[in-house]
Design a protein around this motif. Structure first.
Motif, PDB file in Angstrom:
ATOM      1  N   PHE A   1      29.371  37.275  65.386  1.00  0.00           N
ATOM      2  CA  PHE A   1      30.222  38.087  65.587  1.00  0.00           C
ATOM      3  C   PHE A   1      31.262  38.088  64.612  1.00  0.00           C
ATOM      4  O   PHE A   1      31.889  38.966  64.055  1.00  0.00           O
ATOM      5  CB  PHE A   1      30.632  38.074  66.964  1.00  0.00           C
ATOM      6  N   PHE A   2      31.752  36.760  64.448  1.00  0.00           N
ATOM      7  CA  PHE A   2      32.734  36.814  63.457  1.00  0.00           C
ATOM      8  C   PHE A   2      32.475  36.865  62.074  1.00  0.00           C
ATOM      9  O   PHE A   2      33.308  37.383  61.259  1.00  0.00           O
ATOM     10  CB  PHE A   2      33.601  35.195  63.612  1.00  0.00           C
ATOM     11  N   GLU A   3      31.236  36.596  61.770  1.00  0.00           N
ATOM     12  CA  GLU A   3      30.654  36.958  60.404  1.00  0.00           C
ATOM     13  C   GLU A   3      30.813  38.490  60.216  1.00  0.00           C
ATOM     14  O   GLU A   3      31.065  39.110  59.026  1.00  0.00           O
ATOM     15  CB  GLU A   3      29.405  36.314  60.239  1.00  0.00           C
ATOM     16  N   VAL A   4      30.227  39.359  61.097  1.00  0.00           N
ATOM     17  CA  VAL A   4      30.140  40.540  61.175  1.00  0.00           C
ATOM     18  C   VAL A   4      31.534  41.139  61.106  1.00  0.00           C
ATOM     19  O   VAL A   4      32.051  42.124  60.158  1.00  0.00           O
ATOM     20  CB  VAL A   4      29.588  41.143  62.219  1.00  0.00           C
TER      21      VAL A   4
ATOM     22  N   ILE B   1      36.464  43.493  58.183  1.00  0.00           N
ATOM     23  CA  ILE B   1      37.741  43.372  57.801  1.00  0.00           C
ATOM     24  C   ILE B   1      38.074  43.160  56.360  1.00  0.00           C
ATOM     25  O   ILE B   1      38.877  43.673  55.892  1.00  0.00           O
ATOM     26  CB  ILE B   1      38.659  42.374  58.864  1.00  0.00           C
ATOM     27  N   ASP B   2      36.987  42.436  55.859  1.00  0.00           N
ATOM     28  CA  ASP B   2      37.298  42.125  54.253  1.00  0.00           C
ATOM     29  C   ASP B   2      37.113  43.449  53.645  1.00  0.00           C
ATOM     30  O   ASP B   2      37.812  43.690  52.568  1.00  0.00           O
ATOM     31  CB  ASP B   2      36.094  41.143  54.044  1.00  0.00           C
ATOM     32  N   LYS B   3      36.023  44.244  54.107  1.00  0.00           N
ATOM     33  CA  LYS B   3      35.779  45.498  53.562  1.00  0.00           C
ATOM     34  C   LYS B   3      36.998  46.461  53.566  1.00  0.00           C
ATOM     35  O   LYS B   3      37.646  47.018  52.931  1.00  0.00           O
ATOM     36  CB  LYS B   3      34.618  46.088  54.012  1.00  0.00           C
ATOM     37  N   ASP B   4      37.788  46.255  54.758  1.00  0.00           N
ATOM     38  CA  ASP B   4      38.852  47.187  55.086  1.00  0.00           C
ATOM     39  C   ASP B   4      40.171  46.821  54.238  1.00  0.00           C
ATOM     40  O   ASP B   4      41.049  47.541  53.909  1.00  0.00           O
ATOM     41  CB  ASP B   4      39.543  47.197  56.579  1.00  0.00           C
ATOM     42  N   LEU B   5      40.280  45.223  54.019  1.00  0.00           N
ATOM     43  CA  LEU B   5      41.150  44.745  53.247  1.00  0.00           C
ATOM     44  C   LEU B   5      41.023  45.325  51.787  1.00  0.00           C
ATOM     45  O   LEU B   5      41.904  45.503  50.994  1.00  0.00           O
ATOM     46  CB  LEU B   5      41.348  43.409  53.295  1.00  0.00           C
ATOM     47  N   LEU B   6      39.749  45.348  51.202  1.00  0.00           N
ATOM     48  CA  LEU B   6      39.611  45.776  49.886  1.00  0.00           C
ATOM     49  C   LEU B   6      39.925  47.021  49.797  1.00  0.00           C
ATOM     50  O   LEU B   6      40.662  47.359  48.561  1.00  0.00           O
ATOM     51  CB  LEU B   6      38.040  45.312  49.691  1.00  0.00           C
ATOM     52  N   MET B   7      39.579  47.973  50.747  1.00  0.00           N
ATOM     53  CA  MET B   7      39.825  49.404  50.561  1.00  0.00           C
ATOM     54  C   MET B   7      41.347  49.509  50.485  1.00  0.00           C
ATOM     55  O   MET B   7      41.982  50.432  49.699  1.00  0.00           O
ATOM     56  CB  MET B   7      39.184  50.320  51.778  1.00  0.00           C
ATOM     57  N   GLU B   8      42.149  48.771  51.395  1.00  0.00           N
ATOM     58  CA  GLU B   8      43.306  48.932  51.253  1.00  0.00           C
ATOM     59  C   GLU B   8      44.076  48.281  50.059  1.00  0.00           C
ATOM     60  O   GLU B   8      44.939  48.888  49.641  1.00  0.00           O
ATOM     61  CB  GLU B   8      44.100  48.035  52.754  1.00  0.00           C
TER      62      GLU B   8
END
Length: 343
Positions: free
Chosen positions: A80-83, A88-95
């Motif tokens: 779950f944490f990996e997913v 979250i990493d993808k959201d951070l990259l977009m932001e």
């Protein structure tokens, strides 16, 4: 002929002497009875020992099973944490990309503004050094260039939110939803006449067309039941509330009669959570998502704020008959929609 007689030390003093054969036979019968009793006691002890040994192995099996479940749950949490990490990493990259684009654009505007000011300064200095006739030539164009000299503001690079902070109950709620979420539909036959039900039987809306409560409305709020009943197990469902007003969410006994003057309460088989949304003030407005978890055997109903992924309220009681999810909108509400959703 002489007959040997004897007395056992345990015999009463006044008991007459008996022949050895007769005394031995009497005590042999007593010993046989003891042998029978001891044999039964030993068999019982063997049975208890065997049962205790089985319990010991059963305990070991249960503990081993719990360890396996612990390992499995840890793997699930890890997965779950990996997913979540990837999401979250993808959201951070977009932001980050969005912020960088705004920074670059703001930097370009400031750079262009600097260039314009530098160019205007050079033209002005050069104009001052010209002769009177040359200075007056084209002077209006120079004066007109002095407008809009305000420097663009510095772009404030602030992150929208701490998306990597997991609130309390986050993991437990995710597991609860994934394991126990059920599909519910509303029962049209139980709906109050003032409630308008959607075609998919997933939501109801209440409006006051004249702005006044219905004088013939029951003292309890207009309500509707789910088509599904619960008499065992654990179940989770989610509700979305849109608009302003007051609603009641919970469960009721199969025998509870809704839309009657009888006020709902735990005493007559109804368990609820009251939610109020307003157009202004301290109560949140807009869309509210509420999760409801029912553990029938444990006798607990829990309510969760799915907007914040947090625990709100709990009810504990003993359930002895079928329960039905219950949805109600107060007749004093301005405009409120209650709908069953999937999370």
């Amino acid at each position: 002929m002489h007959i040997n007689k004897c007395r056992v030390l345990s015999d009463p003093p006044d008991q007459p002497l008996l022949p050895i054969e007769e005394a031995a036979a009497s005590h042999r019968e007593i010993l046989k009875r003891h042998i029978g009793t001891l044999t039964n006691n030993l068999e019982n002890a063997e049975t208890v020992y065997k049962k205790q040994d089985e319990n010991t192995w059963e305990l070991k099996r249960k503990m081993e099973k719990r360890r396996e479940e612990l390992d499995r749950e840890c793997e699930e949490i890890k997965s779950f944490f990996e997913v979540e990490h990837d999401k979250i990493d993808k959201d951070l990259l977009m932001e980050e990309n969005d912020a960088e684009e705004k920074l670059i654009e703001n930097e370009r505007q400031i750079s262009y503004h600097r260039f314009r000011l530098s160019s205007l300064l050079s033209q002005t200095e050069e104009k001052c050094l010209q002769t009177d006739e040359d200075l007056l030539t084209g002077i209006e164009r120079i004066h007109n260039s002095y407008g809009n000299r305000e420097t663009p503001a510095v772009f404030s690079c602030e992150l929208e939110k701490e998306i990597f902070t997991l609130p309390p109950h986050y993991l437990g709620l995710h597991e609860m939803i994934g394991t126990f979420q059920v599909e519910l539909t509303l029962d049209p036959e139980t709906a109050h006449p003032d409630l308008i039900m959607s075609s998919d039987r997933k939501s109801v809306i209440y409006r006051r067309p004249d702005g006044l409560p219905n004088p013939q409305a029951p003292t309890s709020s207009p309500a509707v039941l789910s088509s599904e009943e619960v008499d065992a197990g654990r179940h989770f469902w989610a509700v979305e509330i849109i608009g302003a007003g007051e609603c009641f969410l919970g469960v009721c006994k199969e025998s509870f009669v809704i839309n009657t003057p009888m006020s709902p309460s735990a005493n007559n088989g109804y368990w609820q959570y009251q939610l109020l949304t307003r157009t202004c003030g301290v109560v949140p407005t807009g869309q509210r998502k509420i999760g409801i978890f029912l553990d029938y055997e444990l006798g607990e109903i829990s309510f969760y704020n799915l907007n914040k992924w947090s625990y709100m309220y709990g009810i504990a009681d003993k359930f002895t008959e079928k329960l039905i999810p219950y949805f109600s909108i107060a007749s004093s509400s301005e405009s409120l929609t209650v709908g069953i959703i999937r999370v």
